[in-house]
Motif scaffolding. Structure first.
Motif, PDB file in Angstrom:
ATOM      1  N   ALA A   1       1.573  -2.867   1.322  1.00 46.70           N
ATOM      2  CA  ALA A   1       2.781  -3.210   2.069  1.00 46.70           C
ATOM      3  C   ALA A   1       2.648  -2.946   3.565  1.00 46.70           C
ATOM      4  CB  ALA A   1       3.974  -2.442   1.507  1.00 46.70           C
ATOM      5  N   SER A   2       1.867  -1.940   3.939  1.00 43.79           N
ATOM      6  CA  SER A   2       1.766  -1.597   5.359  1.00 43.79           C
ATOM      7  C   SER A   2       0.382  -1.865   5.953  1.00 43.79           C
ATOM      8  CB  SER A   2       2.139  -0.125   5.565  1.00 43.79           C
ATOM      9  OG  SER A   2       1.212   0.704   4.888  1.00 43.79           O
ATOM     10  N   ALA A   3      -0.506  -2.473   5.187  1.00 39.58           N
ATOM     11  CA  ALA A   3      -1.863  -2.741   5.682  1.00 39.58           C
ATOM     12  C   ALA A   3      -1.815  -3.711   6.856  1.00 39.58           C
ATOM     13  CB  ALA A   3      -2.729  -3.310   4.566  1.00 39.58           C
ATOM     14  N   LYS A   4      -2.454  -3.327   7.945  1.00 44.09           N
ATOM     15  CA  LYS A   4      -2.487  -4.184   9.132  1.00 44.09           C
ATOM     16  C   LYS A   4      -3.649  -5.177   9.057  1.00 44.09           C
ATOM     17  CE  LYS A   4      -0.531  -0.786  12.284  1.00 44.09           C
ATOM     18  NZ  LYS A   4      -0.781   0.066  13.431  1.00 44.09           N
TER      19      LYS A   4
ATOM     20  N   VAL B   1      -5.541   1.865   0.408  1.00 43.78           N
ATOM     21  CA  VAL B   1      -4.759   1.211   1.459  1.00 43.78           C
ATOM     22  C   VAL B   1      -3.453   0.722   0.834  1.00 43.78           C
ATOM     23  CG1 VAL B   1      -4.738  -0.676   3.129  1.00 43.78           C
ATOM     24  CG2 VAL B   1      -6.892   0.429   2.572  1.00 43.78           C
ATOM     25  N   ASP B   2      -2.336   1.063   1.448  1.00 43.04           N
ATOM     26  CA  ASP B   2      -1.036   0.595   0.977  1.00 43.04           C
ATOM     27  C   ASP B   2      -0.909  -0.885   1.343  1.00 43.04           C
ATOM     28  OD1 ASP B   2       1.603   0.059   0.381  1.00 43.04           O
ATOM     29  OD2 ASP B   2       2.432   1.560   1.737  1.00 43.04           O
TER      30      ASP B   2
ATOM     31  N   MET C   1       4.930   1.398  -4.526  1.00 39.25           N
ATOM     32  CA  MET C   1       3.822   1.209  -3.578  1.00 39.25           C
ATOM     33  C   MET C   1       2.609   0.666  -4.326  1.00 39.25           C
ATOM     34  SD  MET C   1       2.143   3.935  -0.936  1.00 39.25           S
ATOM     35  CE  MET C   1       0.775   4.725  -1.743  1.00 39.25           C
ATOM     36  N   HIS C   2       2.112  -0.430  -3.845  1.00 40.70           N
ATOM     37  CA  HIS C   2       0.893  -0.998  -4.415  1.00 40.70           C
ATOM     38  C   HIS C   2      -0.272  -0.551  -3.554  1.00 40.70           C
ATOM     39  CE1 HIS C   2       2.512  -4.333  -7.112  1.00 40.70           C
ATOM     40  NE2 HIS C   2       3.477  -3.455  -6.894  1.00 40.70           N
ATOM     41  N   VAL C   3      -1.256   0.044  -4.189  1.00 41.79           N
ATOM     42  CA  VAL C   3      -2.402   0.553  -3.451  1.00 41.79           C
ATOM     43  C   VAL C   3      -3.626  -0.286  -3.784  1.00 41.79           C
ATOM     44  CG1 VAL C   3      -3.912   2.533  -3.092  1.00 41.79           C
ATOM     45  CG2 VAL C   3      -1.474   2.888  -3.408  1.00 41.79           C
ATOM     46  N   ALA C   4      -4.305  -0.718  -2.744  1.00 40.92           N
ATOM     47  CA  ALA C   4      -5.558  -1.441  -2.890  1.00 40.92           C
ATOM     48  C   ALA C   4      -6.673  -0.534  -2.397  1.00 40.92           C
ATOM     49  CB  ALA C   4      -5.522  -2.726  -2.066  1.00 40.92           C
ATOM     50  N   VAL C   5      -7.888  -0.852  -2.784  1.00 39.25           N
ATOM     51  CA  VAL C   5      -9.044  -0.081  -2.321  1.00 39.25           C
ATOM     52  C   VAL C   5      -9.807  -0.930  -1.303  1.00 39.25           C
ATOM     53  CG1 VAL C   5     -11.202   1.036  -3.003  1.00 39.25           C
ATOM     54  CG2 VAL C   5      -9.203   1.170  -4.493  1.00 39.25           C
ATOM     55  N   ASP C   6     -10.016  -0.370  -0.134  1.00 39.76           N
ATOM     56  CA  ASP C   6     -10.806  -1.036   0.905  1.00 39.76           C
ATOM     57  C   ASP C   6     -12.207  -1.256   0.335  1.00 39.76           C
ATOM     58  OD1 ASP C   6     -12.624  -1.401   3.095  1.00 39.76           O
ATOM     59  OD2 ASP C   6     -11.183  -0.498   4.453  1.00 39.76           O
TER      60      ASP C   6
END
Length: 51
Positions: free
Chosen positions: A16-19, A13-14, A1-6
């Motif tokens: 892969a699943s960020a809308k 925010v993941d 899982m790659h996590v980004a920061v809003d």
């Protein structure tokens, strides 16, 4: 899982699943909600300076 920061609210925010995403200067930014995306798109530099 790659996590980004809003960049607006600083939530994790993941990617892969960020809308909600936005492109700015060739980079993709990920958001937890449409409101954060709208704020970022209105003035990206204001949020990127704080990073």
């Amino acid at each position: 899982m790659h996590v980004a920061v809003d960049p607006v609210c600083k939530m994790d925010v993941d990617e892969a699943s960020a809308k909600y995403t936005a492109e700015y200067q060739g980079r993709t930014y990920y958001f937890c909600a449409p409101g954060c995306k709208k704020l970022f798109e209105r003035d990206p530099e204001a949020y990127l300076k704080e990073s």
